[in-house]
Structures are given as structure tokens and as C-alpha cells.
Design an enzyme around this catalytic site. Structure first.
Site, PDB file in Angstrom:
ATOM      1  N   ASN A 210      44.136 120.835  66.997  1.00  0.00           N
ATOM      2  CA  ASN A 210      44.847 119.883  67.845  1.00  0.00           C
ATOM      3  C   ASN A 210      44.851 120.254  69.316  1.00  0.00           C
ATOM      4  OD1 ASN A 210      46.615 122.016  66.775  1.00  0.00           O
ATOM      5  ND2 ASN A 210      48.221 121.034  67.984  1.00  0.00           N
TER       6      ASN A 210
ATOM      7  N   HIS B  97      51.323 108.246  63.732  1.00  0.00           N
ATOM      8  CA  HIS B  97      51.403 108.138  65.195  1.00  0.00           C
ATOM      9  C   HIS B  97      50.203 108.751  65.912  1.00  0.00           C
ATOM     10  CE1 HIS B  97      52.775 112.299  66.455  1.00  0.00           C
ATOM     11  NE2 HIS B  97      52.968 112.371  65.149  1.00  0.00           N
TER      12      HIS B  97
ATOM     13  N   CYS C 125      54.111 119.997  70.431  1.00  0.00           N
ATOM     14  CA  CYS C 125      55.050 120.674  69.538  1.00  0.00           C
ATOM     15  C   CYS C 125      55.564 121.978  70.132  1.00  0.00           C
ATOM     16  CB  CYS C 125      54.385 120.958  68.196  1.00  0.00           C
ATOM     17  SG  CYS C 125      53.667 119.494  67.432  1.00  0.00           S
TER      18      CYS C 125
END
Length: 382
Positions: A152, A202, A331
Site C-alpha cells: 500500500n 472504499h 493508517c
């Protein structure tokens, strides 16, 4: 420009088609899916249709799709249940996984339930396959391998078919955090012998708070949440009907338009990379993010020639100019420790320079990218 959103790896805007479907669901279908009257049956039928739709695109069986609140819950559920229910004694992973995997594995190790081994990484941040083989063969313990398909932060894409094949050859289970992959890459779980994977709506223009876990049939996993019989008994709690409908619509839209939309986003990424090379001498690209064969088409991670002192103001300056990007994953944006991924991949010298993740969607434009490059150039030169 007032607003340039280049943080699509963190979350994406919701498609209009998805919003329309969700609004209709909220207004017209408010029955509890577990109720036996017509209101409940209507909601239940729609949920099961969504499950079948998703399964069809993945070439899975509907019973293998379990709706969750998102990728983090799905990762936690799979890893913890595998240890509890399948007698997994060893988990093999890397130090650049998403924290939903890393922290879960660390907790399981602290609880004395498993041993953890980390696969070595090459200079670009890819798992060294030969080391994975060594770890799989070093003892007779029951093993589970957890390697994310697409990182990510730096966008590296592993050869998931090869990894799955190696795991099966060594009788190990294979889990992959596919949150950055589902909705962007085609999957066929009949051809790719993966045991478990995860998704979050999402990340592909669906709503937040909904995702799913893929659990191969007859896996042996048992429920982690006790309560009612929802999700075929695997995940208790009243289903988030409107979110499931939104997930389904976003999923279908993503795959039905995949070829056209992937070409557009890839063209944006390639253009952005070239503009940065032209305008920012000394720019570097972290991991494989500038290699479109070995990385996702949706993001690039950039190391900029800026002093550590000046770097403190870079992200703030971009934000003031209306540009949204990320210095790591969303995050961990509150962490002062820096990116755990880049700490594993970059040299000490490059770690002193700022790295930013820019991630793209079909709603971005060439003009936005030109503006972003000009703002970065101006900041560096002043």
C-alpha cells in the site's frame, strides 16, 4: 487549483452510481435481513445477490464470501482464526505488510501462540522467494504465509500465483491482504490457489466501513464474533445492508470498466513520473513504484531532493496549495516513527529526504498533475 486529490490509496471518492444505489437502499429497504417478513426477506435477498455477484467475478462460490467492516477486520479474523482453528504454529510474513497484518501477527507471537519468521526483502522491497522456500522447509510445524499482493505504500506487486504454488508445494496455507488489489486486478481463485484474501470497498470507489473476506470452502475456520446466525453463522451482527449494496455496485462498476479505467489511470501515472523526472533533478522512486510491470498502476512513491529541515514543511505546503497526498499510509499518519515500509527499503541517506505517496484515480486530470509538479518544483527551488 483549489483541490487536487492524489491520495486514492488511502481512500477513494464514492461513485455517483454507488451513492444512488445506497440512497435508494436506505430509503426503501430498511427491514432487518434476519426478519422473516417481506421487508426482511427483501433485504436478505439483495445481500445474497450481492454475495453471488462478487463470487461470480472472482470465480468463487458464494459461501466463500463473508462481508466484514473492511480489510482490517478481515485480516485479523483470518489470522487469529487460522491459529485458533487450524493449528497454525508458524506465520511467515514480511516487515512491510500492512499493520492490520503486522500488529496481529506480533500480538499472536506475544501471546505465545505462534512463531513468526520474516522473509528477507531485496533492494526494492520484494520478498526473496528463495528465502521463503527455506522458511517453509525448515521444520514440520503447521505454517501460514501472509504476503500482501500489492504494497500500500510503495506499490510493489508480488507474483501471487508463484507464491501460492510454492505454499501448496510445501503444504502451507496462504493468506494475502489484497485490499489494494481487489477492484483493480482480475482474480480467479480457481486458477490462483489462495486460501484467504481481503477487500475494502472504499479502495475502489465504494463506501467506507464495508469489505469482505474470501475464505476457501471447507477451510475449517470458525466464527470469531459470537451472536446471531448472520453471514451463514460466520459473522454475527445485523448486516450493514446499504453498505453491502454499495460494495456490490462499486465492485461491478470497477470490473465492468476495468480495461478503460486502468488505461486512463496508468497513463496518468506514467505522465506524472515523466514530469517529475523533467522538472525535479535528483528525484527518486521508491521500491518498484516507477516500474509498471512490477508495481500497481495506481500509485507512485517519490523520494525528493529536499533537506531534512525543509522537508518538515513539504506536506503542509502541498496541503495549503490544495494538494492531498501522503507521506506514508493514512493508517499511520499520526505516528512519529516514519514509514515502517520505507525504513526497510531505503538507504540511510534517502531516509533523511522526504518521501511522498501519490495515488491516482479516474477522476484525476493531466492539469492536476502539472499543477502538483509545479508546486513541488517551486517549493524545492525557493
Amino acid at each position: 487549483m483549489e483541490n487536487v486529490y492524489l491520495d486514492n490509496a488511502a481512500t477513494t471518492c464514492v461513485r455517483k452510481e454507488v451513492i444512488d444505489k445506497m440512497q435508494k437502499a436506505l430509503a426503501e429497504c430498511y427491514g432487518n435481513p434476519s426478519s422473516t417478513h417481506s421487508f426482511g426477506r427483501t433485504a436478505k435477498t439483495a445481500i445474497e445477490t450481492a454475495r453471488k455477484t462478487i463470487a461470480k467475478y472472482l470465480n468463487a462460490h458464494p459461501s466463500e464470501i463473508i462481508f466484514t467492516s473492511g480489510g482490517t477486520e478481515a485480516d485479523n479474523m483470518i489470522l487469529r482464526c487460522a491459529v485458533r482453528d487450524l493449528d497454525v504454529e508458524t506465520i511467515i510474513t514480511t516487515k512491510i505488510e500492512h499493520h492490520a497484518v503486522l500488529h496481529t501477527v506480533e500480538d499472536l507471537e506475544k501471546e505465545g501462540k505462534i512463531k513468526v519468521h520474516y522473509v528477507n526483502l531485496d533492494e526494492f522491497g520484494n520478498p526473496v522467494i528463495e528465502h521463503l522456500k527455506v522458511l517453509l522447509q525448515q521444520d514440520d510445524s503447521k505454517k501460514l504465509v501472509s504476503l500482501m499482493h500489492i504494497n500500500n505504500e510503495i506499490g510493489n506487486k508480488i507474483d501471487i500465483d508463484a507464491v501460492c504454488g510454492i505454499c501448496k508445494e510445501n503444504e502451507a496455507l496462504i493468506h494475502s491482504d489484497t485490499v489494494q488489489s481487489i477492484g483493480h486486478y482480475i482474480w480467479d481463485v480457481k486458477k490462483t490457489p489462495i486460501d484467504f484474501m481481503t477487500a475494502a470497498a472504499h479502495k475502489f470507489h465504494g463506501p467506507k466501513g464495508i469489505g469482505f473476506a474470501y475464505l476457501r470452502r471447507n477451510s475449517g475456520l470458525k466464527p470469531m464474533i459470537s451472536g446471531g446466525s448472520q453471514e451463514r453463522g460466520f459473522r454475527a451482527g445485523t448486516e450493514s445492508y446499504h453498505n453491502i449494496i454499495g460494495l456490490e455496485e462499486a465492485f461491478v462498476q470497477s470490473y465492468d470498466n476495468l480495461a478503460v479505467e486502468r488505461a486512463k489511470v496508468l497513463a496518468l501515472k506514467e505522465y506524472f513520473i515523466e514530469r517529475l523526472k523533467q522538472e525535479i533533478p535528483g528525484v527518486k522512486f521508491n521500491g518498484y513504484s516507477a516500474d509498471n510491470h512490477n508495481s500497481t498502476y495506481t500509485l507512485v512513491n517519490v523520494n525528493l531532493p529536499v533537506s531534512p529541515e525543509k522537508a518538515l514543511m513539504l506536506l503542509f505546503n502541498l496541503d495549503v496549495k490544495g494538494i492531498a497526498c501522503s507521506k506514508g499510509s493514512a493508517c499511520q499518519s499520526g505516528s512519529n516513527l516514519g514509514s515502517h515500509v520505507l525504513n526497510q527499503v531505503l538507504t540511510d541517506d534517502d531516509l533523511q529526504k522526504p518521501s511522498l505517496r501519490f495515488s491516482f484515480s479516474i477522476y484525476n486530470t493531466i492539469e492536476e498533475l502539472d499543477y502538483t509538479v509545479s508546486v513541488i518544483k517551486e517549493f524545492i527551488e525557493k
